[in-house]
Motif scaffolding. Structure first.
Motif, PDB file in Angstrom:
ATOM      1  N   SER A   1       1.029  -1.195  -0.006  1.00  0.00           N
ATOM      2  CA  SER A   1       0.058  -0.064  -0.255  1.00  0.00           C
ATOM      3  C   SER A   1       0.931   1.180  -0.068  1.00  0.00           C
ATOM      4  O   SER A   1       0.297   2.220  -0.563  1.00  0.00           O
ATOM      5  N   ARG A   2       2.038   1.175   0.477  1.00  0.00           N
ATOM      6  CA  ARG A   2       3.072   2.371   0.508  1.00  0.00           C
ATOM      7  C   ARG A   2       3.675   2.543  -0.811  1.00  0.00           C
ATOM      8  O   ARG A   2       4.343   3.484  -1.146  1.00  0.00           O
ATOM      9  N   PHE A   3       3.656   1.429  -1.442  1.00  0.00           N
ATOM     10  CA  PHE A   3       4.485   1.531  -3.040  1.00  0.00           C
ATOM     11  C   PHE A   3       3.303   1.564  -4.090  1.00  0.00           C
ATOM     12  O   PHE A   3       3.534   0.734  -5.130  1.00  0.00           O
ATOM     13  N   ASN A   4       2.237   2.346  -3.897  1.00  0.00           N
ATOM     14  CA  ASN A   4       1.026   2.198  -5.082  1.00  0.00           C
ATOM     15  C   ASN A   4       1.312   3.294  -6.111  1.00  0.00           C
ATOM     16  O   ASN A   4       1.332   4.366  -5.791  1.00  0.00           O
ATOM     17  N   LYS A   5       2.253   2.914  -7.148  1.00  0.00           N
ATOM     18  CA  LYS A   5       2.697   3.663  -8.278  1.00  0.00           C
ATOM     19  C   LYS A   5       1.475   4.553  -8.882  1.00  0.00           C
ATOM     20  O   LYS A   5       1.889   5.538  -9.453  1.00  0.00           O
ATOM     21  N   SER A   6       0.407   3.850  -8.851  1.00  0.00           N
ATOM     22  CA  SER A   6      -0.792   4.931  -9.574  1.00  0.00           C
ATOM     23  C   SER A   6      -0.995   6.143  -8.753  1.00  0.00           C
ATOM     24  O   SER A   6      -1.653   7.109  -9.233  1.00  0.00           O
ATOM     25  N   GLU A   7      -0.408   6.383  -7.615  1.00  0.00           N
ATOM     26  CA  GLU A   7      -0.840   7.604  -6.852  1.00  0.00           C
ATOM     27  C   GLU A   7       0.247   8.527  -7.103  1.00  0.00           C
ATOM     28  O   GLU A   7       0.292   9.744  -6.422  1.00  0.00           O
ATOM     29  N   VAL A   8       1.340   8.360  -8.106  1.00  0.00           N
ATOM     30  CA  VAL A   8       2.671   9.000  -7.923  1.00  0.00           C
ATOM     31  C   VAL A   8       2.145  10.632  -8.421  1.00  0.00           C
ATOM     32  O   VAL A   8       1.157  10.661  -9.153  1.00  0.00           O
ATOM     33  N   ILE A   9       2.770  11.352  -7.894  1.00  0.00           N
ATOM     34  CA  ILE A   9       2.496  12.932  -8.136  1.00  0.00           C
ATOM     35  C   ILE A   9       3.511  13.559  -8.950  1.00  0.00           C
ATOM     36  O   ILE A   9       4.858  13.626  -8.403  1.00  0.00           O
ATOM     37  N   LEU A  10       3.484  13.746 -10.191  1.00  0.00           N
ATOM     38  CA  LEU A  10       4.852  14.394 -10.943  1.00  0.00           C
ATOM     39  C   LEU A  10       4.285  15.693 -10.998  1.00  0.00           C
ATOM     40  O   LEU A  10       3.292  16.329 -11.136  1.00  0.00           O
ATOM     41  N   GLN A  11       5.517  16.758 -11.272  1.00  0.00           N
ATOM     42  CA  GLN A  11       5.321  18.145 -11.582  1.00  0.00           C
ATOM     43  C   GLN A  11       4.427  18.387 -12.428  1.00  0.00           C
ATOM     44  O   GLN A  11       3.720  19.504 -12.452  1.00  0.00           O
ATOM     45  N   ASP A  12       4.709  17.782 -13.829  1.00  0.00           N
ATOM     46  CA  ASP A  12       4.252  17.971 -14.929  1.00  0.00           C
ATOM     47  C   ASP A  12       4.161  16.761 -15.839  1.00  0.00           C
ATOM     48  O   ASP A  12       4.838  15.648 -15.449  1.00  0.00           O
ATOM     49  N   GLU A  13       3.760  16.603 -16.859  1.00  0.00           N
ATOM     50  CA  GLU A  13       3.537  15.408 -17.733  1.00  0.00           C
ATOM     51  C   GLU A  13       5.046  15.290 -18.261  1.00  0.00           C
ATOM     52  O   GLU A  13       5.272  14.218 -18.901  1.00  0.00           O
ATOM     53  N   HIS A  14       6.040  16.236 -18.252  1.00  0.00           N
ATOM     54  CA  HIS A  14       7.195  15.725 -19.000  1.00  0.00           C
ATOM     55  C   HIS A  14       8.134  15.077 -17.730  1.00  0.00           C
ATOM     56  O   HIS A  14       9.464  14.780 -18.305  1.00  0.00           O
ATOM     57  N   ALA A  15       7.766  15.155 -16.441  1.00  0.00           N
ATOM     58  CA  ALA A  15       8.725  14.785 -15.168  1.00  0.00           C
ATOM     59  C   ALA A  15       8.810  13.267 -15.473  1.00  0.00           C
ATOM     60  O   ALA A  15       7.965  12.792 -15.983  1.00  0.00           O
ATOM     61  N   ALA A  16      10.188  12.870 -14.920  1.00  0.00           N
ATOM     62  CA  ALA A  16      10.398  11.586 -15.274  1.00  0.00           C
ATOM     63  C   ALA A  16      10.236  10.849 -13.869  1.00  0.00           C
ATOM     64  O   ALA A  16      10.209   9.610 -13.917  1.00  0.00           O
ATOM     65  N   PHE A  17      10.309  11.605 -12.879  1.00  0.00           N
ATOM     66  CA  PHE A  17      10.149  10.836 -11.487  1.00  0.00           C
ATOM     67  C   PHE A  17       9.633  12.022 -10.648  1.00  0.00           C
ATOM     68  O   PHE A  17       9.796  13.222 -11.237  1.00  0.00           O
ATOM     69  N   ASP A  18       9.254  11.667  -9.197  1.00  0.00           N
ATOM     70  CA  ASP A  18       8.514  12.928  -8.610  1.00  0.00           C
ATOM     71  C   ASP A  18       9.865  13.442  -7.537  1.00  0.00           C
ATOM     72  O   ASP A  18      11.106  13.031  -7.722  1.00  0.00           O
ATOM     73  N   LEU A  19       9.354  14.321  -6.669  1.00  0.00           N
ATOM     74  CA  LEU A  19      10.338  15.122  -5.988  1.00  0.00           C
ATOM     75  C   LEU A  19      11.024  14.505  -4.801  1.00  0.00           C
ATOM     76  O   LEU A  19      12.105  14.729  -4.249  1.00  0.00           O
ATOM     77  N   VAL A  20      10.161  13.400  -4.302  1.00  0.00           N
ATOM     78  CA  VAL A  20      10.915  12.721  -3.283  1.00  0.00           C
ATOM     79  C   VAL A  20      12.108  11.860  -3.881  1.00  0.00           C
ATOM     80  O   VAL A  20      13.212  11.990  -3.126  1.00  0.00           O
ATOM     81  N   ARG A  21      12.077  11.236  -4.889  1.00  0.00           N
ATOM     82  CA  ARG A  21      13.287  10.632  -5.500  1.00  0.00           C
ATOM     83  C   ARG A  21      14.254  11.612  -5.938  1.00  0.00           C
ATOM     84  O   ARG A  21      15.526  11.341  -5.683  1.00  0.00           O
ATOM     85  N   ALA A  22      13.899  12.677  -6.375  1.00  0.00           N
ATOM     86  CA  ALA A  22      14.875  13.726  -6.765  1.00  0.00           C
ATOM     87  C   ALA A  22      15.752  14.091  -5.669  1.00  0.00           C
ATOM     88  O   ALA A  22      16.967  14.397  -5.704  1.00  0.00           O
ATOM     89  N   SER A  23      14.982  14.325  -4.553  1.00  0.00           N
ATOM     90  CA  SER A  23      15.720  14.663  -3.224  1.00  0.00           C
ATOM     91  C   SER A  23      16.597  13.587  -2.683  1.00  0.00           C
ATOM     92  O   SER A  23      17.810  13.987  -2.611  1.00  0.00           O
TER      93      SER A  23
END
Length: 750
Positions: free
Chosen positions: A388-410
């Motif tokens: 439940s903590r790794f539900n990728k369907s809930e991923v929040i990207l900055q925009d449609e061109h982002a490759a991954f989210d801010l948590v991973r970038a951090s």
């Protein structure tokens, strides 16, 4: 004699400027990948923050210059001539490796090239000196302890970066999930506080303590109160981060930008030695010889001065930082170089840059089996909660061109910068490319960005990149050893020849890059947009254009190669036939890539459209590949025939085939025009004419078989069979054209 050494110094300094540009363009810009991949801000803003980090890091990098001066050798036992020969050999080797690896499309690392080049050249000279003087040994000439620690640090950093990247990312995702906006309030303050404190410790506390520009009193006080300062920094930063979150500020954006600054600073502090360390060591050697030699010949003046730490003037460091910033801002290659790391670590499915390999398949299979075995011992409730903590369907990207989210970038930025700055503080020249790339791979693995469908391709990519680095090490060591020995025994003329060779390679490399840049795959932008957009109808419109572009191009390409092969046969030009063979092989790989791209796009189209059109899509894609297969079957015997200097085609065959070839050209051009414009008014006429041409080929083929049977000249048998193959494959070529045209019409018509 001193004029040649002055020329060498000037040449080394020019190469330093070139290395700064190339280094930033090829691998140093990796510190931008996380911020750019997550689309945390505009590229200009990210570039500005990175530039500030580069300036600060450059100003604090003086201590790293010691690696080039006495990190691999003991310079007091080497003469001025030997040292200058070594430094020139290292830089020449670096340029040659860069040119060769870029030409072959293999990844390389400037850090590995420098370190192993220095080690290889120093080892070669040490061997010469040991053989000439029994009183010397390798321990007196090579700094083996430091060299070993540097080499171990470089290669251990690969495993360390991947391991910690995986662990830290898994824990971070477990804490924040993919819907971090919902869960951030529980731990964002602690997460941000840890990140800021870690960066502050290595950037400011350790950096200031070891900086040559800070007084002893200040550095001593900081060293004595480090623990207290860390506690204060953590408490204050954690509170500030939590307050910023309550004030509706996206704290992850702040962490990513802060990490970009830290990683840029770490890069400038660590990798600057790769680009200017050797040239500045050469300059110091020349100035020392000019000031203190007093008539001593270069072979007799020993370079004891290099045993001391480098006192690099700050203006040199700041100038180097300025050149780096200029390269980042102006280099087109710098904007493209992050594509490999971003593509290998992106969250969604997409275009895979690498194929499959046996090693990658074995690794993936082993990991899947091991993971399945471990999961059998994990309670169902725990697996359900972690899932439940790794539900990728809930991923929040900055925009449609982002490759991954801010948590991973951090995590990417903070962890990579920490590891690099640790190495810098211990004066170990880690490769920023190694660390940044492997952290990104570890975080993407832990983030479940590697699905079963893409894992083998991405593991192959990682193995390819790491393999390139290991190959760089061996090539740099051997090449620099040989070049150094050639310069040592060949004297001034070999040195001048090497300088001329480098100039030629630089000019050729620049031309090749410009040519390659002009051939960039234009379909990549369309594909990326298909993967990012959430509107199925828009995906279908983009896919429609993409398939039309692919098939119309394939028609033109196939016709061009067909005529190229036939003309080369008539001219008996084996070189052109070999070129055609390479072009067909390359195009086949591209077609496989295009087919996968378009299939991924078809999966994102409206369901009713995808079901209705998928059969015609696959028939069209098969036809594209069949064009290549038919041409290769035609090319293989023709190439063998020409290379063996067998009898050319008789004029009778050429004249008999000429009208058929003209008809094939006309039909292919008409078919390509229909596909490109999407207007199929005379579609049936083209199919009917193609059938007539096939019937004509059948008649000619039957007559030719009878001609072979009745021939009294056995020496004409080979050319007769060759002509028969041309007739058969031309007939198949037309069949493929008919299948492609029919599939294109059915796929694209409304």
């Amino acid at each position: 004699m001193s004029a040649i050494y002055f020329l060498i110094v000037v040449f080394l300094l020019c190469l330093a400027v070139f290395d700064l540009f190339v280094g930033v363009s090829n691998d140093a810009v990796n510190f931008l990948q996380s911020a750019v991949g997550a689309r945390v801000a505009k590229y200009r803003t990210i570039l500005l923050i990175a530039s500030l980090g580069v300036i600060v890091g450059a100003a604090m990098s003086s201590g790293m210059m010691d690696v080039a001066r006495h990190g691999m050798m003991v310079p007091r036992n080497f003469s001025f001539d030997e040292v200058m020969t070594l430094f020139l050999a290292v830089m020449v080797t670096d340029i040659i490796i860069l040119d060769v690896f870029n030409t072959l499309g293999m990844p390389t690392s400037t850090t590995v090239s420098l370190v192993f080049g220095l080690l290889g050249g120093a080892f070669a000279l040490a061997t010469v000196k040991v053989l000439a003087d029994d009183s010397l040994d390798y321990g007196m000439l090579l700094n083996s302890g430091k060299a070993l620690s540097v080499i171990i640090a470089i290669f251990v950093s690969v495993a360390v970066a991947f391991f910690f990247g995986s662990i830290v990312m898994w824990l971070s995702r477990l804490m924040f999930t993919f819907n971090y906006t919902r869960t951030a309030r529980y731990g964002i303050g602690i997460f941000g506080g840890v990140a800021f404190t870690a960066l502050s410790y290595f950037i400011f506390l350790q950096g200031i303590v070891k900086s040559p520009y800070v007084s002893t009193a200040v550095s001593g006080w900081i060293a004595a109160h480090t623990s207290l300062l860390l506690i204060l920094v953590f408490v204050i930063s954690a509170c500030v981060m939590q307050l910023l979150y309550f004030a509706k500020v996206n704290v992850f954006k702040f962490i990513v930008l802060m990490g970009t600054f830290g990683l840029a600073m770490a890069f400038a502090g660590n990798d600057l030695v790769n680009f200017i360390g050797v040239p500045l060591a050469g300059l110091d050697s020349y100035l020392d010889y000019a000031a203190h030699a007093h008539g001593t010949v270069p072979d007799a003046y020993m370079m004891t001065s290099l045993m001391g730490s480098a006192q690099t003037p700050p203006v040199y460091l700041l100038m180097a930082g300025g050149i780096m910033i200029l390269a980042m801002a102006t280099s087109k290659k710098a904007r493209n170089v992050i594509k490999t790391s971003v593509d290998l670590s992106r969250q969604d499915e997409g275009d895979e840059m690498f194929g499959s390999s046996r090693a990658a398949r074995s690794i993936v299979r082993f990991c899947q089996s091991g993971g399945a075995a471990v999961r059998t011992y994990v309670p169902v409730s725990v697996k359900r909660w972690v899932g439940s903590r790794f539900n990728k369907s809930e991923v929040i990207l900055q925009d449609e061109h982002a490759a991954f989210d801010l948590v991973r970038a951090s995590v990417n930025l903070v962890l990579a910068s920490m590891l690099i700055i640790i190495g810098t503080n211990y004066k170990l020249p880690l490769s920023t490319t190694y660390v940044t790339f492997m952290v990104a791979m570890g975080t993407s693995l832990a983030d479940k960005a590697w699905s079963r469908e893409s894992a083998v391709f991405r593991v192959t990519g990682v193995i390819s990149v790491i393999g390139g680095w290991f190959i760089t090490a061996g090539v740099a060591f051997i090449s620099c050893s040989l070049i150094c020995l050639a310069m040592y025994y060949g004297g001034i003329w070999v040195k001048l020849a090497m300088i001329a060779l480098v100039i030629v390679l630089l000019v050729r490399s620049n031309r090749n890059f410009n040519k390659k840049a002009s051939e960039v795959d234009k379909s990549a932008a369309t594909f990326r947009l298909m993967m990012r957009t959430r509107d199925p109808q828009l995906v279908w419109e983009l896919l429609y254009k993409q398939v039309s572009r692919t098939q119309s191009f394939m028609t033109r390409f196939a016709l061009h190669e067909y005529n190229l092969i036939m003309d080369a046969l008539a001219a008996e030009n084996a070189k052109v036939l070999r070129k055609a063979e390479k072009e067909l092989q390359t195009e086949l790989q591209l077609l496989k890539n295009f087919r996968r791209r378009e299939m991924l796009g078809l999966k994102r189209c409206p369901m009713d459209v995808a079901i209705e059109r998928n059969t015609w899509f696959h028939l069209g894609a098969n036809s594209n590949q069949q064009f290549v297969y038919s041409l290769r079957r035609m090319l293989e015997p023709i190439k063998e025939h020409v290379e063996n200097n067998f009898h050319p085609l008789p004029p009778l065959y050429i004249e008999e085939f000429r009208p058929v070839r003209q008809t094939i050209n006309d039909l292919m051009k008409q078919s390509g025009a229909l596909i490109e414009t999407g207007r199929y008014q005379n579609y049936r006429e083209i199919l009917a004419e193609a059938d007539n041409c096939k019937d004509l080929l059948s008649v000619i083929r039957k007559g030719h078989i009878d001609r072979i049977q009745k021939s009294q000249h056995d020496e004409q048998l080979k050319v007769g069979l060759l002509y028969l193959n041309i007739l058969q494959e031309s007939q198949e070529f037309l069949s493929v054209m008919r299948h492609q045209l029919r599939a294109a019409k059915k796929f694209m018509e409304n």
